[in-house]
Write an enzyme that holds these catalytic residues in place. Structure first.
Site: not given
Ligand code: NDP
Length: 252
Positions: A147, A160
């Site tokens: 990020s 974070y």
């Molecule tokens: P979301 O919350 O939409 O996606 C996060 C995903 O991670 C979900 O599908 C969730 O599914 C899964 N997840 C969380 N914990 C676990 C776990 N323990 N095991 C397996 N799966 C897990 O957010 P984003 O799509 O935005 O985030 C995706 C990545 O991008 C993250 O790493 C985030 O830090 C990064 N990012 C996001 C930004 C933003 O502004 N949105 C900017 C920069 C980076 P489930 O709960 O079903 O497990």
């Protein structure tokens, strides 16, 4: 004409929503077989159905990335059901913020477990398959979701930001080992992307700041990030897009 990613076998963590879901959908559209990993099975099943309705191939594998045994089982299932993985996108993550002085140690631990330990565990579980794919002359990729937080200084986001700095630095160092094996590492560092990530925040200051940004500027979409993953994966084998920072045009 063959699709740009046909023949590729992709694994996407965090595929239940946001960036992971959009990336999995696009990789399948571009010809890859895709394994969908996250904890919410119903979401994964729904996406797998949508991919096959569109003529692609996806399998749903409910996995908590903080559980190394579950990751090992998922890796075995990928190999058996869709073939040796050659593209691993580690998108699972969580963002929980609060002033450090509130001492929410369980939230810090969850971010460290998911964003760092879970990501390392994912890469570890699929390293034998990536190595095998590269040794057989196939293109092999690891794409990690870091990020802009990896370099940003932001009050209440210290843990974070620290997990994301670790992900970026992991990529720089792992490249010294994986590059010679023929495995590329792409570290993505997006700014604000409109996804569910913000919905888990219960710190009013951080939540108001991010929601304000989402309302006032044209932020990135999960599809924007998916395009970058597909683009990086479609490069010729000697080209490693090592680190990609992408911001909404209006984000400072
Ligand atoms: P979301 O919350 O939409 O996606 C996060 C995903 O991670 C979900 O599908 C969730 O599914 C899964 N997840 C969380 N914990 C676990 C776990 N323990 N095991 C397996 N799966 C897990 O957010 P984003 O799509 O935005 O985030 C995706 C990545 O991008 C993250 O790493 C985030 O830090 C990064 N990012 C996001 C930004 C933003 O502004 N949105 C900017 C920069 C980076 P489930 O709960 O079903 O497990």
């Amino acid at each position: 004409m063959p699709l740009p990613l046909s023949g590729r076998v992709a694994v996407v963590t965090g595929a239940a929503s946001g960036i992971g879901a959009a990336t999995a959908r696009l990789l399948a559209e571009r010809g890859a077989k895709v394994a969908l990993l996250a904890r919410r099975q119903a979401r994964l099943d729904e996406l797998a159905d949508a991919v096959s309705a569109a003529g692609g191939e996806a399998i749903a594998l409910p996995v908590d990335v903080t559980d190394p045994d579950a990751l090992a089982r998922a890796a075995a299932a990928v190999r058996e059901r869709i073939g040796t993985a050659d593209l691993v996108v580690a998108a699972a993550g969580s963002m929980l913020t609060a002033p450090f002085t509130t001492g929410r140690t369980h939230e810090w631990q969850r971010m460290i477990d998911t964003n760092l330990t879970g990501l390392v565990g994912t890469v570890h579980a699929f390293t034998p398959q990536l190595t095998e794919a590269a040794a057989a002359g196939r293109v092999a990729d690891v794409v990690t979701l870091s990020s802009i937080a990896s370099t940003a200084i932001a009050p209440n986001f210290a843990l974070y930001c620290a997990t994301k700095a670790a992900v970026s630095h992991l990529g720089r160092n792992l490249r010294t080992e994986f590059g010679p094996l023929g495995i590329r590492i792409t570290t993505l560092e997006p700014g604000v992307v409109d996804t569910e990530l913000m919905e888990h925040l219960d710190d009013p200051a951080a939540s108001d700041w991010l929601q304000g940004l989402i309302k006032t500027i044209d932020v990135l979409t999960a599809d924007d990030i998916a395009e970058l993953v597909a683009f990086a994966a479609a490069q010729p084998p000697h080209v490693n897009l090592s680190q990609i920072t992408v911001l909404p045009t209006q984000q400072a």
